[in-house]
Design a protein around this motif. Structure first.
Motif, PDB file in Angstrom:
ATOM      1  N   SER A   1      -4.615  -2.954   2.758  1.00  0.00           N
ATOM      2  CA  SER A   1      -3.511  -2.635   3.533  1.00  0.00           C
ATOM      3  C   SER A   1      -2.357  -2.270   2.735  1.00  0.00           C
ATOM      4  O   SER A   1      -2.204  -2.879   1.723  1.00  0.00           O
ATOM      5  CB  SER A   1      -3.280  -3.597   4.601  1.00  0.00           C
ATOM      6  OG  SER A   1      -2.138  -3.421   5.377  1.00  0.00           O
ATOM      7  N   PHE A   2      -1.648  -1.254   3.171  1.00  0.00           N
ATOM      8  CA  PHE A   2      -0.290  -0.960   2.649  1.00  0.00           C
ATOM      9  C   PHE A   2       0.804  -1.663   3.371  1.00  0.00           C
ATOM     10  O   PHE A   2       1.965  -1.532   2.997  1.00  0.00           O
ATOM     11  CB  PHE A   2       0.067   0.415   2.536  1.00  0.00           C
ATOM     12  CG  PHE A   2      -0.820   1.075   1.401  1.00  0.00           C
ATOM     13  CD1 PHE A   2       0.103   1.210   0.295  1.00  0.00           C
ATOM     14  CD2 PHE A   2      -1.936   1.362   1.497  1.00  0.00           C
ATOM     15  CE1 PHE A   2      -0.657   1.999  -1.042  1.00  0.00           C
ATOM     16  CE2 PHE A   2      -2.635   2.216   0.620  1.00  0.00           C
ATOM     17  CZ  PHE A   2      -1.877   2.337  -0.697  1.00  0.00           C
ATOM     18  N   GLY A   3       0.519  -2.440   4.550  1.00  0.00           N
ATOM     19  CA  GLY A   3       1.352  -3.170   5.354  1.00  0.00           C
ATOM     20  C   GLY A   3       2.361  -2.486   6.075  1.00  0.00           C
ATOM     21  O   GLY A   3       3.243  -2.914   6.781  1.00  0.00           O
ATOM     22  N   VAL A   4       2.092  -1.217   6.145  1.00  0.00           N
ATOM     23  CA  VAL A   4       2.893  -0.378   7.494  1.00  0.00           C
ATOM     24  C   VAL A   4       1.915   0.524   7.972  1.00  0.00           C
ATOM     25  O   VAL A   4       0.997   0.867   7.708  1.00  0.00           O
ATOM     26  CB  VAL A   4       3.861   0.556   6.514  1.00  0.00           C
ATOM     27  CG1 VAL A   4       4.894  -0.439   5.773  1.00  0.00           C
ATOM     28  CG2 VAL A   4       3.266   1.523   5.383  1.00  0.00           C
ATOM     29  N   GLN A   5       2.399   1.074   9.216  1.00  0.00           N
ATOM     30  CA  GLN A   5       1.522   2.052   9.671  1.00  0.00           C
ATOM     31  C   GLN A   5       1.780   3.556   8.906  1.00  0.00           C
ATOM     32  O   GLN A   5       2.794   3.918   8.388  1.00  0.00           O
ATOM     33  CB  GLN A   5       2.015   2.323  11.181  1.00  0.00           C
ATOM     34  CG  GLN A   5       1.916   0.989  12.153  1.00  0.00           C
ATOM     35  CD  GLN A   5       0.405   0.787  12.131  1.00  0.00           C
ATOM     36  OE1 GLN A   5      -0.447   1.542  12.375  1.00  0.00           O
ATOM     37  NE2 GLN A   5       0.027  -0.608  12.102  1.00  0.00           N
ATOM     38  N   HIS A   6       0.613   4.422   9.247  1.00  0.00           N
ATOM     39  CA  HIS A   6       0.698   5.829   8.607  1.00  0.00           C
ATOM     40  C   HIS A   6       1.956   6.541   9.474  1.00  0.00           C
ATOM     41  O   HIS A   6       1.908   6.638  10.411  1.00  0.00           O
ATOM     42  CB  HIS A   6      -0.650   6.411   8.919  1.00  0.00           C
ATOM     43  CG  HIS A   6      -0.545   7.740   8.876  1.00  0.00           C
ATOM     44  ND1 HIS A   6      -0.479   8.315   7.164  1.00  0.00           N
ATOM     45  CD2 HIS A   6      -0.593   9.182   9.397  1.00  0.00           C
ATOM     46  CE1 HIS A   6      -0.316   9.612   7.168  1.00  0.00           C
ATOM     47  NE2 HIS A   6      -0.585  10.073   8.452  1.00  0.00           N
ATOM     48  N   ASP A   7       2.782   7.172   8.478  1.00  0.00           N
ATOM     49  CA  ASP A   7       3.932   7.849   9.007  1.00  0.00           C
ATOM     50  C   ASP A   7       3.677   9.184   8.630  1.00  0.00           C
ATOM     51  O   ASP A   7       3.538   9.848   7.489  1.00  0.00           O
ATOM     52  CB  ASP A   7       5.172   7.573   8.551  1.00  0.00           C
ATOM     53  CG  ASP A   7       6.319   8.168   8.824  1.00  0.00           C
ATOM     54  OD1 ASP A   7       6.315   9.290   9.183  1.00  0.00           O
ATOM     55  OD2 ASP A   7       7.555   7.702   8.568  1.00  0.00           O
ATOM     56  N   LYS A   8       3.017  10.274   9.624  1.00  0.00           N
ATOM     57  CA  LYS A   8       2.623  11.420   9.410  1.00  0.00           C
ATOM     58  C   LYS A   8       3.688  12.441   8.792  1.00  0.00           C
ATOM     59  O   LYS A   8       3.654  13.184   7.777  1.00  0.00           O
ATOM     60  CB  LYS A   8       1.794  11.996  10.631  1.00  0.00           C
ATOM     61  CG  LYS A   8       1.450  13.573  10.251  1.00  0.00           C
ATOM     62  CD  LYS A   8       0.614  14.039  11.296  1.00  0.00           C
ATOM     63  CE  LYS A   8      -0.127  15.227  11.334  1.00  0.00           C
ATOM     64  NZ  LYS A   8       0.734  16.422  10.651  1.00  0.00           N
ATOM     65  N   ALA A   9       4.961  12.178   9.321  1.00  0.00           N
ATOM     66  CA  ALA A   9       5.976  13.200   9.041  1.00  0.00           C
ATOM     67  C   ALA A   9       6.385  12.711   7.523  1.00  0.00           C
ATOM     68  O   ALA A   9       6.653  13.461   6.591  1.00  0.00           O
ATOM     69  CB  ALA A   9       7.283  12.797   9.641  1.00  0.00           C
TER      70      ALA A   9
ATOM     71  N   TYR B   1      -2.419   5.579   4.077  1.00  0.00           N
ATOM     72  CA  TYR B   1      -3.275   6.866   4.057  1.00  0.00           C
ATOM     73  C   TYR B   1      -3.677   7.156   5.780  1.00  0.00           C
ATOM     74  O   TYR B   1      -3.873   5.983   6.413  1.00  0.00           O
ATOM     75  CB  TYR B   1      -4.461   6.691   3.216  1.00  0.00           C
ATOM     76  CG  TYR B   1      -4.341   6.704   1.847  1.00  0.00           C
ATOM     77  CD1 TYR B   1      -4.520   7.767   1.034  1.00  0.00           C
ATOM     78  CD2 TYR B   1      -3.715   5.721   1.036  1.00  0.00           C
ATOM     79  CE1 TYR B   1      -4.164   8.150  -0.114  1.00  0.00           C
ATOM     80  CE2 TYR B   1      -3.724   5.808  -0.276  1.00  0.00           C
ATOM     81  CZ  TYR B   1      -3.754   7.077  -1.066  1.00  0.00           C
ATOM     82  OH  TYR B   1      -3.480   6.998  -2.360  1.00  0.00           O
ATOM     83  N   PRO B   2      -3.820   8.341   6.036  1.00  0.00           N
ATOM     84  CA  PRO B   2      -3.941   8.825   7.277  1.00  0.00           C
ATOM     85  C   PRO B   2      -5.860   8.502   7.553  1.00  0.00           C
ATOM     86  O   PRO B   2      -6.478   8.449   6.420  1.00  0.00           O
ATOM     87  CB  PRO B   2      -4.003  10.075   7.236  1.00  0.00           C
ATOM     88  CG  PRO B   2      -3.833  10.533   6.018  1.00  0.00           C
ATOM     89  CD  PRO B   2      -3.481   9.687   5.221  1.00  0.00           C
ATOM     90  N   VAL B   3      -6.198   8.066   8.516  1.00  0.00           N
ATOM     91  CA  VAL B   3      -7.664   7.936   8.966  1.00  0.00           C
ATOM     92  C   VAL B   3      -7.757   9.477   9.101  1.00  0.00           C
ATOM     93  O   VAL B   3      -7.545  10.102  10.099  1.00  0.00           O
ATOM     94  CB  VAL B   3      -7.969   7.172  10.060  1.00  0.00           C
ATOM     95  CG1 VAL B   3      -9.663   7.284  10.537  1.00  0.00           C
ATOM     96  CG2 VAL B   3      -7.696   5.592   9.524  1.00  0.00           C
ATOM     97  N   SER B   4      -8.883   9.881   8.633  1.00  0.00           N
ATOM     98  CA  SER B   4      -9.355  11.455   8.818  1.00  0.00           C
ATOM     99  C   SER B   4     -10.425  11.398   9.918  1.00  0.00           C
ATOM    100  O   SER B   4     -11.495  10.888   9.873  1.00  0.00           O
ATOM    101  CB  SER B   4      -9.991  11.958   7.477  1.00  0.00           C
ATOM    102  OG  SER B   4      -9.024  12.036   6.366  1.00  0.00           O
TER     103      SER B   4
END
Length: 331
Positions: free
Chosen positions: A225-233, A252-255
């Motif tokens: 984990s990177f410890g944060v939620q994916h931030d698309k912007a 990373y986003p889940v594709s």
């Protein structure tokens, strides 16, 4: 004589009806994409549609953008079994909204997964390491083959978009200050080789990889984990942009990976379309099949048959018992 003739005509009619019933699916073209998981999926579809539903299947070479464009503009091929829709989301939404294409099942039930991974044997030995940040506190566990005094983070091959995100995340996480360096692998095969070597020598490994793949079917890895939620912007504006000035920690986003079909196929294929609405598999299943293919130097068709022969508990959930028996009889 008249009775014999009538019987013959009736029998011929029954035969034609039976053939027609099996041929309801008609002629179908399937995109055989040029990466392993999609190639195997296309061949699974070919076998099930031909043997289970009586379709006449033609395989067509494909890739994400050319296949989507052809389906959208020309209505061919009929099926893209594994379309990574992040690359075509806006035009796909438009094509679906305007009635040209139809989305079936999400073929990868967990989506495509990118990220930074470590070997499971190391994760089991160091249960305190759950995040990338925690791994970066231990450069000693991931020694670089080029400079053992530093920790190594293995990069994806040159020219891949993931090089930009890995470089930006490395800077956002202060990787250099924490005693790490990025190791360029040069090719997909070389990247795979570093993982194989780590498992053979039981040494630590940290770097970019993705699922589903044969390597993750052969070697058990854990995605950190990177410890944060994916931030698309943030991802679009900076994380995925080469040498972004002020990168931030991001995930990373889940594709999303779906099967997409033409409207014609969806309208005319009957029960065969119901199969495509149900057909999905887990990344671990795909990884296992791809590992078998690699170890046995098999073709996509070989791997598809291996899956159908050895994992009926998965695919028989996608079809009726009658269709399942037809497919089993043909293997």
């Amino acid at each position: 004589m008249n009775k014999l003739l009538a019987s013959a005509i009736f029998a011929a009619g029954l035969s034609a009806f039976a053939s027609g019933a099996r041929a309801d699916c008609g002629s179908v073209s399937i995109a055989e994409m040029n990466w392993a998981s999609a190639g195997v999926a296309a061949n699974v579809d070919k076998i099930i549609l031909e043997e289970g539903y009586g379709c006449s299947v033609e395989m067509v070479s494909g890739d994400t953008l050319p296949t989507f464009t052809s389906m959208n503009e020309k209505g061919q091929p009929d099926i893209a079994p594994e379309l990574w829709i992040n690359a075509v989301r806006t035009p796909l939404d438009k094509a679906v909204g305007e009635g040209r294409l139809v989305i079936a099942a999400e073929i990868l039930s967990e989506g495509g997964q990118d990220g930074w991974w470590i070997p499971k044997f190391l994760a089991d030995a160091h249960t305190e390491i759950k995040t990338v940040q925690q791994a970066l506190e231990r450069p000693d566990l991931f020694p670089s083959s080029e400079d053992p005094s530093k920790g190594a983070i293995y990069n994806c091959p040159p020219g891949w978009q993931c090089q930009a995100s890995l470089g930006n995340l490395f800077r956002a996480l202060d990787g250099e200050e924490k005693g790490f360096e990025i190791v360029e692998t040069g090719s997909g095969a070389a990247l795979d080789g570093t993982i194989a070597s780590a498992f053979e020598k039981k040494t630590g490994w940290l770097g970019y990889y993705w699922s589903p793949t044969a390597i993750l079917g052969k070697y058990e890895m854990v995605r950190l984990s990177f410890g944060v939620q994916h931030d698309k912007a943030e991802w679009d504006a900076c994380t995925s942009v080469i040498d972004c000035a002020e990168p931030k920690v991001n995930s990373y986003p889940v594709s999303e990976v779906y099967s997409v079909v033409t409207k014609r196929f969806a309208d005319e294929a009957g029960v065969a379309m119901e199969y495509l609405k149900k057909r999905k598999w887990a990344n671990a299943t795909v990884n296992s099949v791809l590992a078998w293919q690699t170890d046995n130097q098999g073709t996509y068709e070989d791997a598809a048959r291996h899956f159908l022969e050895t994992m009926p508990e998965t695919w028989t959930q996608w079809v009726s018992p009658e269709v399942a028996e037809k497919v089993k009889a043909a293997l």
